[in-house]
Design a protein around this motif. Structure first.
Motif, PDB file in Angstrom:
ATOM      1  N   PRO A   2       0.831  -1.199   0.000  1.00 48.17           N
ATOM      2  CA  PRO A   2       0.000   0.000   0.000  1.00 48.17           C
ATOM      3  C   PRO A   2       0.868   1.253   0.000  1.00 48.17           C
ATOM      4  CG  PRO A   2      -0.276  -1.282   2.033  1.00 48.17           C
ATOM      5  CD  PRO A   2       0.779  -1.949   1.213  1.00 48.17           C
ATOM      6  N   GLU A   3       0.391   2.265  -0.734  1.00 52.68           N
ATOM      7  CA  GLU A   3       1.165   3.505  -0.749  1.00 52.68           C
ATOM      8  C   GLU A   3       1.019   4.192   0.599  1.00 52.68           C
ATOM      9  OE1 GLU A   3      -0.025   5.861  -4.062  1.00 52.68           O
ATOM     10  OE2 GLU A   3       0.477   4.217  -5.431  1.00 52.68           O
ATOM     11  N   LYS A   4       2.029   4.927   0.978  1.00 52.87           N
ATOM     12  CA  LYS A   4       2.031   5.719   2.212  1.00 52.87           C
ATOM     13  C   LYS A   4       1.568   4.942   3.444  1.00 52.87           C
ATOM     14  CE  LYS A   4       0.068   9.640   2.021  1.00 52.87           C
ATOM     15  NZ  LYS A   4      -0.595  10.829   2.020  1.00 52.87           N
ATOM     16  N   ARG A   5       1.980   3.682   3.544  1.00 55.58           N
ATOM     17  CA  ARG A   5       1.675   2.878   4.732  1.00 55.58           C
ATOM     18  C   ARG A   5       0.247   3.054   5.234  1.00 55.58           C
ATOM     19  NH1 ARG A   5       4.526  -0.069   7.962  1.00 55.58           N
ATOM     20  NH2 ARG A   5       4.981   1.378   9.636  1.00 55.58           N
ATOM     21  N   GLU A   6      -0.650   2.397   4.578  1.00 51.39           N
ATOM     22  CA  GLU A   6      -2.042   2.436   4.997  1.00 51.39           C
ATOM     23  C   GLU A   6      -2.157   1.914   6.428  1.00 51.39           C
ATOM     24  OE1 GLU A   6      -5.786   0.245   3.172  1.00 51.39           O
ATOM     25  OE2 GLU A   6      -4.354   0.955   1.672  1.00 51.39           O
ATOM     26  N   LYS A   7      -3.092   2.494   7.166  1.00 53.86           N
ATOM     27  CA  LYS A   7      -3.238   2.066   8.565  1.00 53.86           C
ATOM     28  C   LYS A   7      -4.168   0.871   8.665  1.00 53.86           C
ATOM     29  CE  LYS A   7      -2.440   6.406  11.077  1.00 53.86           C
ATOM     30  NZ  LYS A   7      -1.394   6.985  10.321  1.00 53.86           N
ATOM     31  N   PHE A   8      -3.890   0.029   9.643  1.00 51.84           N
ATOM     32  CA  PHE A   8      -4.759  -1.123   9.892  1.00 51.84           C
ATOM     33  C   PHE A   8      -4.906  -1.255  11.396  1.00 51.84           C
ATOM     34  CE2 PHE A   8      -5.988  -5.509  10.452  1.00 51.84           C
ATOM     35  CZ  PHE A   8      -6.833  -5.765   9.377  1.00 51.84           C
ATOM     36  N   TYR A   9      -6.152  -1.185  11.849  1.00 54.09           N
ATOM     37  CA  TYR A   9      -6.401  -1.240  13.294  1.00 54.09           C
ATOM     38  C   TYR A   9      -7.215  -2.482  13.638  1.00 54.09           C
ATOM     39  CZ  TYR A   9      -8.148   0.126  17.918  1.00 54.09           C
ATOM     40  OH  TYR A   9      -8.468   0.148  19.260  1.00 54.09           O
ATOM     41  N   LEU A  10      -6.665  -3.314  14.509  1.00 52.74           N
ATOM     42  CA  LEU A  10      -7.416  -4.504  14.917  1.00 52.74           C
ATOM     43  C   LEU A  10      -7.421  -4.658  16.428  1.00 52.74           C
ATOM     44  CD1 LEU A  10      -5.686  -7.935  14.299  1.00 52.74           C
ATOM     45  CD2 LEU A  10      -4.402  -5.839  14.423  1.00 52.74           C
ATOM     46  N   THR A  11      -8.434  -5.368  16.911  1.00 52.38           N
ATOM     47  CA  THR A  11      -8.610  -5.487  18.359  1.00 52.38           C
ATOM     48  C   THR A  11      -8.960  -6.914  18.758  1.00 52.38           C
ATOM     49  OG1 THR A  11     -10.995  -5.105  18.250  1.00 52.38           O
ATOM     50  CG2 THR A  11      -9.603  -3.147  18.442  1.00 52.38           C
ATOM     51  N   THR A  12      -8.635  -7.245  19.996  1.00 51.66           N
ATOM     52  CA  THR A  12      -9.192  -8.448  20.624  1.00 51.66           C
ATOM     53  C   THR A  12     -10.285  -7.935  21.560  1.00 51.66           C
ATOM     54  OG1 THR A  12      -7.973  -8.441  22.708  1.00 51.66           O
ATOM     55  CG2 THR A  12      -6.820  -9.353  20.794  1.00 51.66           C
ATOM     56  N   PRO A  13     -11.069  -8.820  22.149  1.00 52.83           N
ATOM     57  CA  PRO A  13     -11.982  -8.320  23.181  1.00 52.83           C
ATOM     58  C   PRO A  13     -11.181  -7.723  24.343  1.00 52.83           C
ATOM     59  CG  PRO A  13     -12.597 -10.549  22.522  1.00 52.83           C
ATOM     60  CD  PRO A  13     -11.259 -10.266  21.905  1.00 52.83           C
ATOM     61  N   ILE A  14     -11.850  -6.921  25.119  1.00 55.03           N
ATOM     62  CA  ILE A  14     -11.251  -6.346  26.325  1.00 55.03           C
ATOM     63  C   ILE A  14     -11.681  -7.318  27.435  1.00 55.03           C
ATOM     64  CG2 ILE A  14     -11.246  -4.240  27.764  1.00 55.03           C
ATOM     65  CD1 ILE A  14     -10.310  -3.844  24.797  1.00 55.03           C
ATOM     66  N   TYR A  15     -10.744  -8.129  27.890  1.00 54.92           N
ATOM     67  CA  TYR A  15     -11.117  -9.289  28.718  1.00 54.92           C
ATOM     68  C   TYR A  15     -11.489  -8.913  30.151  1.00 54.92           C
ATOM     69  CZ  TYR A  15      -8.712 -11.625  24.846  1.00 54.92           C
ATOM     70  OH  TYR A  15      -8.320 -12.052  23.609  1.00 54.92           O
ATOM     71  N   TYR A  16     -12.355  -9.733  30.728  1.00 55.96           N
ATOM     72  CA  TYR A  16     -12.764  -9.515  32.124  1.00 55.96           C
ATOM     73  C   TYR A  16     -11.604  -9.733  33.076  1.00 55.96           C
ATOM     74  CZ  TYR A  16     -17.692  -9.545  30.752  1.00 55.96           C
ATOM     75  OH  TYR A  16     -18.892  -9.248  30.187  1.00 55.96           O
TER      76      TYR A  16
END
Ligand code: ME8
Length: 663
Positions: A2-16
């Protein structure tokens, strides 16, 4: 790329925070880490978030039980979670705690936006509430049990702020239609669509019966409902109200287990739509890891802990197994047997063996330098073609999150190379010029294949792939390798091999399982006369870190603590060995009120027949657990003698009645 380092944001659940990670939580976090590494190798600027969900009545109760303030309790638990992710080599880029001030502000801000836009009103709600899942259960009657966890519901009436979820039925259905990839896999998508088509009720998003929560500004004693609070953590982690500055929102991917898909695909997008904020691009709900066909839970005694497995086989082995054995999205049964079998066959005999054989041959025949290939034969070209084709296939499967398929393809190539070496027999070739040249071609080809394999397997096996990589004399950081540039043929002849290292030493299956189980037992039941751990009933995991997180307790216990241990005289009725477990005997023991099955680690010191009829002391109120897959419901008391801890069973010198209590 990807040009100009496209951002990618991923998450896991916020655990109890009322439990510590077991293999289920580890699974989601490992998957997130694999995607993070993969996306980085595809040129993305990736942020991965995990964290801890620290509010709610469960925490309130657990802290009370531990005798410390909630804030102290959650701080210790959050630290234990963070430390374990660090130890396992899967730390988050952003670790968000729902008690972080920046999160508190984000939740209050989101509420304000929803309210200003007319989607919040005040009302009363009486309903059946599951305190373990922090959810009202629609349509439940008083006295019902929670349909999710099976525990009793409580009737709760509250003045609440309501969120007009009912207004979002159409917007959500339109959104799902326009974004067919939003909910994955498809089966889950269909499930959610029919749920939303069935009509949505407004949702109460504040509580007055709970104290430990984020306050609704100016509306005390209202605190936010834990799901309104927890879901918002994804946004708080990357800037909250200032999310635009950082540029990671909307999230590209929320990874969750199927248990919490509704919260993520119905409530969460509706909250965001109400606040006129961008909605995440995708929610991927994977299946559950089951133990004996049931979801893991500490109360059932069937949790699998990550640490003992990692201590025995290494983190890469666990990562490989989790991703290889179960199709991502489906449920899978966890078994130590399958884990160790895969370890020996795919890792020790597969990748490990190919790498060490190839390196040893290059060492011996070419003074440890990558040889220069001579004229190619058709079989060399076939191998090159297979490896080149595998590159495309593996990337395609990683893109689809089809991890098992991606690994299958890589391991097919390893098997092909193994066969190639065996049939080309470079070790049998002599020293004539032609034979040397043939040897060079075969070994260069195998080494090049290993180079490709190490790059492709890096997201899943970061440590081992990097070892193969440096064994091949490659000095750049493998994690920075750009996958788009991966092609057959780039291995440079003359490169000196790196230091040889053992990748995956073969293990004896029975012994390995015994050791893992022993470590797990120790972690779940720490030997100290201590912490009825700070973790309350719904805890679903090992307690040693929880114990570490618990407050310091005096070495002396009160009589009331001793009274918690119920010991009775039991009489052994039957005793037999357990196949595959050298140390264990399976006993049936009469404890007066019932006959119990109990496993005891005494097989090396007592013949089963000698035990029949013997009276022993039995702890009868220990939670049942599985040892080598056999249920053990209680514990036989024995002295531990000598440095090797030889067990010597307790006995009675006078006549005692079966079932009599020891006091
Ligand atoms: O639900 N198999 O937290 P939680 C596979 N705090 N994955 C499993 C699993 C299993 N047996 N057990 C747990 C909560 N998981 C909320 C989330 S998010 C805004 C708030 C994984 O500690 C899976 O990802 O109960 C599941 O969804 C999650 O842990 C539940 O973690």
């Amino acid at each position: 790329m990807p040009e100009k380092r496209e951002k990618f944001y991923l998450t896991t659940p916020i655990y109890y925070t009322n439990g510590l990670p077991h293999i289920g939580h580890t699974y989601t976090t490992v998957v997130a880490d694999v995607i993070r590494r993969y996306k980085r190798m595809r040129g993305y600027d990736v942020v991965m978030t995990t964290g801890t969900d620290e509010h709610g009545v469960n925490v309130e109760r657990a802290a009370k039980k531990a005798g410390i303030p909630e804030s102290e309790f959650v701080a210790k638990m959050a630290e234990a979670w963070r430390a374990l992710w660090d130890e396992l080599g899967i730390p988050a880029d952003e670790f968000i705690r729902t008690t972080d001030l920046k999160h508190v502000r984000t939740v209050q801000w989101l509420f304000k936006l929803c309210r200003e836009n007319g989607y919040v009103y005040k009302g009363h709600y009486t309903g059946q509430y599951c305190i373990y899942d922090n959810a009202f259960v629609n349509d439940a009657k008083p006295g019902d049990n929670c349909p999710d966890c099976g525990r009793p519901l409580e009737t709760v009436t509250e003045e609440n702020y309501f969120f007009k979820l009912s207004s979002f039925q159409k917007s959500l259905l339109d959104f799902y239609k326009k974004n067919p990839d939003f909910i994955q896999p498809d089966t889950r998508r269909n499930e959610i669509i029919s749920f939303v088509e069935g009509g949505l009720k407004d949702l109460s998003i504040t509580r007055t019966t709970i104290r430990w929560g984020i306050p609704v500004p100016g509306e005390e004693p209202h605190v936010f409902y834990v799901w309104f609070d927890a879901l918002t953590a994804y946004l708080s982690a990357v800037g909250g109200p200032e999310y635009e500055k950082r540029g990671y929102w909307p999230a590209d991917l929320h990874l969750v287990g199927k248990d919490i898909i509704r919260f993520h695909t119905v409530y969460w997008p509706a909250f965001l739509m109400a606040a006129m904020l961008p909605v995440p691009k995708q929610v991927w709900a994977h299946g559950w890891f089951l133990m004996d066909a049931a979801k893991m839970s500490k109360s059932k005694g069937n949790v699998v802990l990550p640490r003992p497995i990692v201590n025995m086989l290494g983190m890469d082995a666990l990562r490989y197994f989790l991703l290889r054995d179960v199709v991502f999205g489906q449920d899978g049964n966890f078994s130590y047997d399958a884990l160790v079998t895969r370890y020996n066959s795919d890792l020790a005999n597969g990748l490990g063996n190919l790498a060490s054989r190839t390196a040893a041959l290059i060492e011996k025949n070419f003074a440890g330098k990558i040889p220069k290939p001579g004229t190619l034969k058709p079989q060399d070209e076939v191998l090159a073609k297979e490896a080149q084709a595998a590159i495309g296939e593996v990337l395609e499967n990683f893109d689809k999150l089809s991890f098992a398929r991606a690994l299958e393809t890589i391991w097919t190539v390893i098997a092909v190379a193994d066969k190639y070496l065996t049939s080309e027999q470079p070790w049998a070739l002599g020293n004539s010029e032609a034979e040397q040249s043939r040897k060079a071609t075969v070994l260069w080809t195998t080494a090049e294949l290993l180079r490709i394999v190490s790059v492709l397997s890096f997201p899943v096996l970061p440590d081992s792939a990097a070892k193969v990589w440096s064994l091949l004399g490659q000095s750049d950081a493998l994690g920075k390798f750009e996958l788009d540039g991966l092609r057959w043929g780039h291995l440079v002849p003359g490169t000196p091999l790196g230091k040889s290292q053992t990748l995956f030493p073969r293990v004896d299956k029975t012994e390995a399982i015994e050791r893992i189980e022993a470590m797990a037992n120790e972690e779940l039941n720490p030997p100290k006369a201590a912490p009825a751990p700070a973790v309350s009933a719904p805890a679903t995991t090992g307690a040693s870190a929880a114990a570490a997180a618990a407050p310091a307790v005096s070495d002396k216990i009160g009589i009331e603590d001793f009274a918690k241990v119920e010991m009775r005289v039991g009489q052994i009725k039957t005793a037999e060995r357990i196949v595959g477990a050298d140390k264990l005997l399976k006993l049936t023991v009469d404890i007066g009120t019932e006959i119990r099955q109990i496993c005891a680690g005494i097989a090396q010191y007592y013949e089963p027949e000698s035990l029949i009829g013997r009276k022993v002391a039995v702890v009868v109120n220990l939670a049942p657990r599985k040892l080598r897959g056999v249920e053990s419901n209680g514990m036989i008391v024995a002295a531990s003698v000598g440095p090797e801890g030889r067990p010597v069973l307790t006995g009675f010198h006078e006549e005692v009645e079966v079932g009599a209590r020891l006091k």
